[in-house]
Design a protein around this motif. Structure first.
Motif, PDB file in Angstrom:
ATOM      1  N   ALA A 142      52.137  16.951  27.598  1.00 34.44           N
ATOM      2  CA  ALA A 142      50.677  16.822  27.722  1.00 34.44           C
ATOM      3  C   ALA A 142      50.175  16.049  26.512  1.00 34.44           C
ATOM      4  O   ALA A 142      50.314  16.509  25.376  1.00 34.44           O
ATOM      5  CB  ALA A 142      50.035  18.198  27.781  1.00 34.44           C
ATOM      6  N   ILE A 143      49.647  14.866  26.743  1.00 30.97           N
ATOM      7  CA  ILE A 143      49.151  14.031  25.636  1.00 30.97           C
ATOM      8  C   ILE A 143      47.615  14.060  25.687  1.00 30.97           C
ATOM      9  O   ILE A 143      47.020  13.667  26.697  1.00 30.97           O
ATOM     10  CB  ILE A 143      49.722  12.596  25.729  1.00 30.97           C
ATOM     11  N   LEU A 144      47.032  14.558  24.598  1.00 29.52           N
ATOM     12  CA  LEU A 144      45.607  14.929  24.638  1.00 29.52           C
ATOM     13  C   LEU A 144      44.741  14.006  23.790  1.00 29.52           C
ATOM     14  O   LEU A 144      45.191  13.492  22.762  1.00 29.52           O
ATOM     15  CB  LEU A 144      45.434  16.354  24.102  1.00 29.52           C
ATOM     16  N   PRO A 145      43.469  13.868  24.186  1.00 28.01           N
ATOM     17  CA  PRO A 145      42.523  13.097  23.376  1.00 28.01           C
ATOM     18  C   PRO A 145      41.750  14.011  22.427  1.00 28.01           C
ATOM     19  O   PRO A 145      41.935  15.228  22.435  1.00 28.01           O
ATOM     20  CB  PRO A 145      41.591  12.527  24.436  1.00 28.01           C
ATOM     21  N   TRP A 146      40.842  13.421  21.666  1.00 26.99           N
ATOM     22  CA  TRP A 146      40.101  14.167  20.639  1.00 26.99           C
ATOM     23  C   TRP A 146      38.717  14.592  21.100  1.00 26.99           C
ATOM     24  O   TRP A 146      38.014  15.277  20.384  1.00 26.99           O
ATOM     25  CB  TRP A 146      39.976  13.305  19.371  1.00 26.99           C
ATOM     26  N   ASN A 147      38.284  14.133  22.281  1.00 25.38           N
ATOM     27  CA  ASN A 147      36.890  14.435  22.648  1.00 25.38           C
ATOM     28  C   ASN A 147      36.717  15.864  23.169  1.00 25.38           C
ATOM     29  O   ASN A 147      35.722  16.521  22.888  1.00 25.38           O
ATOM     30  CB  ASN A 147      36.343  13.394  23.627  1.00 25.38           C
ATOM     31  N   PHE A 148      37.717  16.347  23.945  1.00 23.81           N
ATOM     32  CA  PHE A 148      37.735  17.747  24.390  1.00 23.81           C
ATOM     33  C   PHE A 148      39.153  18.281  24.206  1.00 23.81           C
ATOM     34  O   PHE A 148      39.877  18.510  25.185  1.00 23.81           O
ATOM     35  CB  PHE A 148      37.309  17.850  25.867  1.00 23.81           C
ATOM     36  N   GLY A 201      51.617  14.492  15.340  1.00 24.24           N
ATOM     37  CA  GLY A 201      52.200  13.244  14.830  1.00 24.24           C
ATOM     38  C   GLY A 201      51.618  12.072  15.580  1.00 24.24           C
ATOM     39  O   GLY A 201      50.930  12.253  16.594  1.00 24.24           O
ATOM     40  N   PRO A 202      51.890  10.862  15.115  1.00 20.51           N
ATOM     41  CA  PRO A 202      51.268   9.682  15.706  1.00 20.51           C
ATOM     42  C   PRO A 202      51.691   9.434  17.158  1.00 20.51           C
ATOM     43  O   PRO A 202      52.848   9.673  17.515  1.00 20.51           O
ATOM     44  CB  PRO A 202      51.755   8.527  14.828  1.00 20.51           C
ATOM     45  N   GLY A 203      50.749   8.915  17.939  1.00 25.07           N
ATOM     46  CA  GLY A 203      51.056   8.549  19.326  1.00 25.07           C
ATOM     47  C   GLY A 203      52.221   7.578  19.408  1.00 25.07           C
ATOM     48  O   GLY A 203      53.066   7.664  20.302  1.00 25.07           O
ATOM     49  N   SER A 204      52.283   6.657  18.443  1.00 24.18           N
ATOM     50  CA  SER A 204      53.319   5.626  18.480  1.00 24.18           C
ATOM     51  C   SER A 204      54.721   6.191  18.237  1.00 24.18           C
ATOM     52  O   SER A 204      55.712   5.500  18.473  1.00 24.18           O
ATOM     53  CB  SER A 204      53.009   4.559  17.428  1.00 24.18           C
ATOM     54  N   VAL A 205      54.817   7.435  17.759  1.00 24.39           N
ATOM     55  CA  VAL A 205      56.142   8.035  17.517  1.00 24.39           C
ATOM     56  C   VAL A 205      56.328   9.270  18.415  1.00 24.39           C
ATOM     57  O   VAL A 205      57.191   9.290  19.299  1.00 24.39           O
ATOM     58  CB  VAL A 205      56.299   8.446  16.031  1.00 24.39           C
ATOM     59  N   ALA A 220      51.176  14.378  31.534  1.00 24.22           N
ATOM     60  CA  ALA A 220      49.768  14.534  31.899  1.00 24.22           C
ATOM     61  C   ALA A 220      48.972  14.007  30.718  1.00 24.22           C
ATOM     62  O   ALA A 220      49.078  14.533  29.606  1.00 24.22           O
ATOM     63  CB  ALA A 220      49.454  16.004  32.154  1.00 24.22           C
ATOM     64  N   PHE A 221      48.211  12.966  30.952  1.00 26.19           N
ATOM     65  CA  PHE A 221      47.551  12.264  29.846  1.00 26.19           C
ATOM     66  C   PHE A 221      46.057  12.123  30.101  1.00 26.19           C
ATOM     67  O   PHE A 221      45.639  11.814  31.217  1.00 26.19           O
ATOM     68  CB  PHE A 221      48.176  10.865  29.694  1.00 26.19           C
ATOM     69  N   THR A 222      45.266  12.305  29.056  1.00 24.39           N
ATOM     70  CA  THR A 222      43.855  11.915  29.083  1.00 24.39           C
ATOM     71  C   THR A 222      43.608  11.044  27.871  1.00 24.39           C
ATOM     72  O   THR A 222      43.984  11.413  26.748  1.00 24.39           O
ATOM     73  CB  THR A 222      42.916  13.139  29.009  1.00 24.39           C
ATOM     74  N   GLY A 223      42.977   9.897  28.079  1.00 20.75           N
ATOM     75  CA  GLY A 223      42.688   9.004  26.948  1.00 20.75           C
ATOM     76  C   GLY A 223      42.295   7.630  27.429  1.00 20.75           C
ATOM     77  O   GLY A 223      41.803   7.461  28.559  1.00 20.75           O
ATOM     78  N   GLU A 224      42.535   6.644  26.580  1.00 23.09           N
ATOM     79  CA  GLU A 224      42.095   5.282  26.854  1.00 23.09           C
ATOM     80  C   GLU A 224      42.926   4.630  27.965  1.00 23.09           C
ATOM     81  O   GLU A 224      44.135   4.877  28.072  1.00 23.09           O
ATOM     82  CB  GLU A 224      42.222   4.469  25.561  1.00 23.09           C
ATOM     83  N   THR A 225      42.286   3.769  28.730  1.00 24.74           N
ATOM     84  CA  THR A 225      42.989   3.091  29.828  1.00 24.74           C
ATOM     85  C   THR A 225      44.186   2.285  29.298  1.00 24.74           C
ATOM     86  O   THR A 225      45.270   2.307  29.904  1.00 24.74           O
ATOM     87  CB  THR A 225      42.005   2.191  30.609  1.00 24.74           C
ATOM     88  N   SER A 278      32.294  11.577  26.204  1.00 24.67           N
ATOM     89  CA  SER A 278      32.942  12.269  27.317  1.00 24.67           C
ATOM     90  C   SER A 278      33.333  11.207  28.330  1.00 24.67           C
ATOM     91  O   SER A 278      32.634  10.210  28.493  1.00 24.67           O
ATOM     92  CB  SER A 278      31.948  13.267  27.927  1.00 24.67           C
ATOM     93  N   CYS A 279      34.470  11.446  29.004  1.00 23.15           N
ATOM     94  CA  CYS A 279      34.889  10.436  29.982  1.00 23.15           C
ATOM     95  C   CYS A 279      33.850  10.323  31.099  1.00 23.15           C
ATOM     96  O   CYS A 279      33.686   9.260  31.674  1.00 23.15           O
ATOM     97  CB  CYS A 279      36.278  10.746  30.527  1.00 23.15           C
ATOM     98  N   THR A 280      33.133  11.412  31.385  1.00 21.60           N
ATOM     99  CA  THR A 280      32.110  11.346  32.438  1.00 21.60           C
ATOM    100  C   THR A 280      30.691  11.354  31.868  1.00 21.60           C
ATOM    101  O   THR A 280      29.763  11.786  32.544  1.00 21.60           O
ATOM    102  CB  THR A 280      32.261  12.516  33.431  1.00 21.60           C
TER     103      THR A 280
END
Ligand code: NDP
Length: 488
Positions: A142-148, A201-205, A220-225, A278-280
Motif C-alpha cells: 500500500a503506497i500512501l499519499p500525505w493528504n489523507f 523511506g523514499p518512494g524512489s527506493v 494499492a496506490f493513491t497519489g499523483e498520476t 483532496s483528490c475530490t
C-alpha cells in the motif's frame, strides 16, 4: 519514531533518518528511519509468513479483529489526531474525523465479511454446474499519499485484511508518523505480527522495491498520476494486481434552479477542506450565468470568513499547505491564470499575520474569467485556489466539465431530478454527487475514470479488488462421455 516490521518498532538497516517537519511552523516533529530495499524485503517476508496464518482464519475471526482495530483506534483518537495535525497540518477537527474514518472502514468491512453470498449456476448446456470462489491475493503493497495518510491507509488495509491479505505499507515521507502509530496499535487486536508492516523511506527506493518485489501480489496506490504511470510500468514486470487512485480536477456545476445557499457552503467545504488538498476537492466551479453574480457575492463573503492558521488552534478553519513545494506550485498556477487575463475575485496569497511566517500558509484565492488553457483549468490544483467559469446551460457545463484528462469526482446542484440524472450520466467521472459536497462514505465504491486511475476502493466492490476469482466447474456424474477425444 521507528518503523514497524513484524510487530516490532525497528530502525532501518542503514542508520539514516528522514526529518518530518510541521507544515505550520517548520519545526521538527520527529525523525523516522530512511528505509532501504533490505528493509522492504524483511517486511515482505514478515507479511508472507503472516499471510499463511491470517488467510486461514475464518471470516468471523477476521471480522472480530477488524472490530477490535476500530475500537483501539477510536480509543486513541485524540492523540492520533494531534499527531496527524502536527505532521500534516490539517485542523484538529479534520484530523479526528480522518482517524474515525479509518475506524469506519474497519467496521464496514467487519460487517461485510462473513455475510457474503455466492451462486451455484448450472451450465447453459445442462451438463453440470459451476461455482465461483474468492481467494485472497497474498502480500499487498500500500503506497500512501500525505493528504489523507490515515483514512487512505484504512481504505486499503480494511478490505484487504477482511479478504485475508497482509500488508507492507509505505507512507509518504512527509507523513509517516501517525500511520506507524496506528499500525503499532494493531498488536492489541489479535492480528498476527507481520500482517501490517510500515516501512518508511523514499518512494524512489522503498516504493520501487515494493513495485519490483516478486512476492508482492498487488499494489494499492493513491497519489499523483505520473507516479501511478510509473507504478503501472514497474508492476507490469510481474503482472501485479493494481488499484490506482490518482489525481482529479473535479467540476462542480451549479444550475439556475440550485439551492444557492447550500451550494455556496458545499463549494467552500469542497474546495477549502484540508486546504484544498483532496483528490475530490472542487477544482473547477461552473455557474449558470443567470445565478453567477448572486452565487459569487455570497461565496466571496463566505470565503472571507475562513480563518487560516495552525491546525492545533481551535479557531483555525484551514491549516497550511502541506509543503513549501506544494505552496509554490499553487502560487505558480494562480500567477499563470492571472498572466492569461484571469480576474482576481478574492486575492489570497501568503498571509501577513504574526505567527504564520514560518509555515506554508496560503489564504484562499478565487479567480474569474479564467482562460481554459490556464494550468489551473488543465492540471490538478492541490491547494486553496478556485477558478470559476460561467456557462449558459447544462450542455455547455457537461462539455467543459469533461474537457480534462481526469475523471475522479464531480457534483451537480439542481432541484430538477431529470437534470441531475442527465448530468450524472454524462459526466465522465467515477462519482457524481447530487446536491452534496464531495464526501466519501465507506459503503460507496470510489475510484476514477480516464487518467484518474482504475479499480475501486470502499463499498462491496472495494473488497473484490483484494481477491482472485476462482471458478470451479463440475460435470455431473454420467455426463462426461460427451467429451471423449477425438472430437467427431
Ligand atoms: P506522489 O505520487 O509522488 O506521492 C505519493 C506516494 O508515492 C508517496 O508515498 C511517495 O513517496 C510515493 N512514490 C513517489 N515516487 C514513487 C516511486 N517511483 N515508486 C513508488 N512510490 C513512489 O505525490 P506527491 O506527494 O509528489 O504530490 C504531487 C501531486 O500529486 C500533488 O500536487 C497532487 O496534485 C497529486 N496528489 C494526489 C493525491 C490524490 O489523493 N489523488 C494525493 C497526493 C498527491 P515519497 O513521499 O517518499 O516521495
Amino acid at each position: 519514531m521507528k518503523m514497524l516490521i513484524e510487530g516490532q518498532l525497528t530502525e532501518s538497516q542503514s542508520a539514516d533518518v528522514i526529518r518530518v517537519s510541521n507544515p505550520a511552523t517548520g519545526e521538527l516533529v520527529d525523525t523516522v528511519p530512511k528505509g532501504g530495499r533490505e528493509d522492504v524485503k524483511r517486511a515482505v517476508d514478515a507479511a508472507s509468513e503472516a499471510f499463511k496464518v491470517w488467510s486461514e482464519r475464518p471470516a468471523i475471526e477476521r471480522s472480530r479483529v477488524l472490530l477490535k482495530i476500530a475500537e483501539v483506534v477510536r480509543a486513541d483518537v485524540a492523540d492520533l489526531a494531534r499527531s496527524l495535525t502536527l505532521e500534516q497540518g490539517k485542523p484538529l477537527g479534520e484530523s479526528s474525523s480522518e482517524i474515525n474514518s479509518f475506524a469506519n472502514s474497519c467496521e464496514y468491512y467487519a460487517g461485510l465479511i462473513g455475510r457474503q453470498r455466492g451462486a451455484h449456476t448450472p451450465f447453459s448446456t445442462g451438463e453440470g454446474f459451476f461455482i465461483v470462489t474468492k481467494r485472497p491475493l497474498g502480500v499487498v503493497g500500500a503506497i500512501l499519499p500525505w493528504n489523507f495518510p490515515v483514512s487512505l491507509m484504512g481504505w486499503k488495509v480494511a478490505p484487504g485484511l477482511a479478504a485475508g491479505n497482509t500488508f507492507v505499507v509505505k507512507p509518504a515521507s512527509t507523513t509517516p508518523i501517525t500511520d506507524i502509530k496506528v499500525a503499532a496499535l494493531l498488536a492489541k487486536t489479535g492480528l498476527p505480527a507481520g500482517a501490517v508492516n510500515v516501512v518508511t523511506g523514499p518512494g524512489s527506493v522503498v516504493g520501487e522495491e515494493i513495485i519490483e518485489n516478486p512476492k508482492v501480489a498487488k499494489i494499492a496506490f493513491t497519489g499523483e498520476t505520473a507516479t501511478g504511470k510509473r507504478i503501472m510500468e514497474g508492476a507490469a514486470k510481474s503482472i501485479k494486481r493494481l488499484t490506482l487512485e490518482l489525481g482529479g480536477s473535479d467540476p462542480m456545476i451549479v444550475c439556475d434552479d440550485a439551492d444557492l445557499e447550500l451550494a455556496v457552503e458545499a463549494a467552500a467545504w469542497g474546495r477549502f477542506r484540508n486546504c484544498g488538498q483532496s483528490c475530490t476537492s472542487v477544482k473547477r466551479l461552473f455557474l449558470f450565468d443567470s445565478v453567477a453574480d448572486e452565487f459569487v457575492r455570497s461565496f466571496v463573503e463566505k470565503v472571507k470568513t475562513i480563518r487560516v492558521g495552525n491546525g492545533l488552534e481551535k479557531t483555525t478553519h484551514m491549516g497550511p499547505v502541506h509543503t513549501q513545494e506544494q505552496r509554490e506550485k499553487v502560487e505558480s498556477m494562480v500567477e499563470d491564470a492571472k498572466s492569461r487575463g484571469a480576474k482576481v475575485i478574492v486575492k489570497g496569497g501568503r498571509p501577513m499575520n504574526k505567527g504564520l511566517e514560518r509555515g506554508n500558509f496560503l489564504v484562499p484565492t478565487v479567480l474569474g474569467d479564467v482562460d481554459y488553457d490556464a494550468k489551473i483549468s488543465r492540471e490538478e490544483c492541490f491547494g486553496p485556489a478556485l477558478p470559476i467559469f460561467v456557462v449558459k446551460d447544462v450542455e455547455e457545463a457537461i462539455q467543459r466539465a469533461n474537457d480534462t484528462p481526469f475523471g475522479l469526482g464531480s457534483s451537480v446542484w439542481t432541484k430538477d431530478v431529470e437534470k441531475a440524472y442527465h448530468v450524472a450520466e454524462r459526466i465522465e467521472a467515477g462519482t457524481t454527487w447530487v446536491n452534496s459536497p464531495p464526501i466519501a462514505r465507506a459503503e460507496v465504491p470510489f475510484g476514477g475514470f480516464k487518467q484518474s486511475g482504475f479499480g475501486r476502493e470502499l463499498g462491496i466492490e472495494g473488497l473484490d479488488y483484494y481477491y482472485e476469482t476462482k471458478s470451479i466447474q463440475v460435470l455431473e456424474y454420467g455426463k462426461g462421455k460427451k467429451w471423449a477425444f477425438p472430437i467427431n
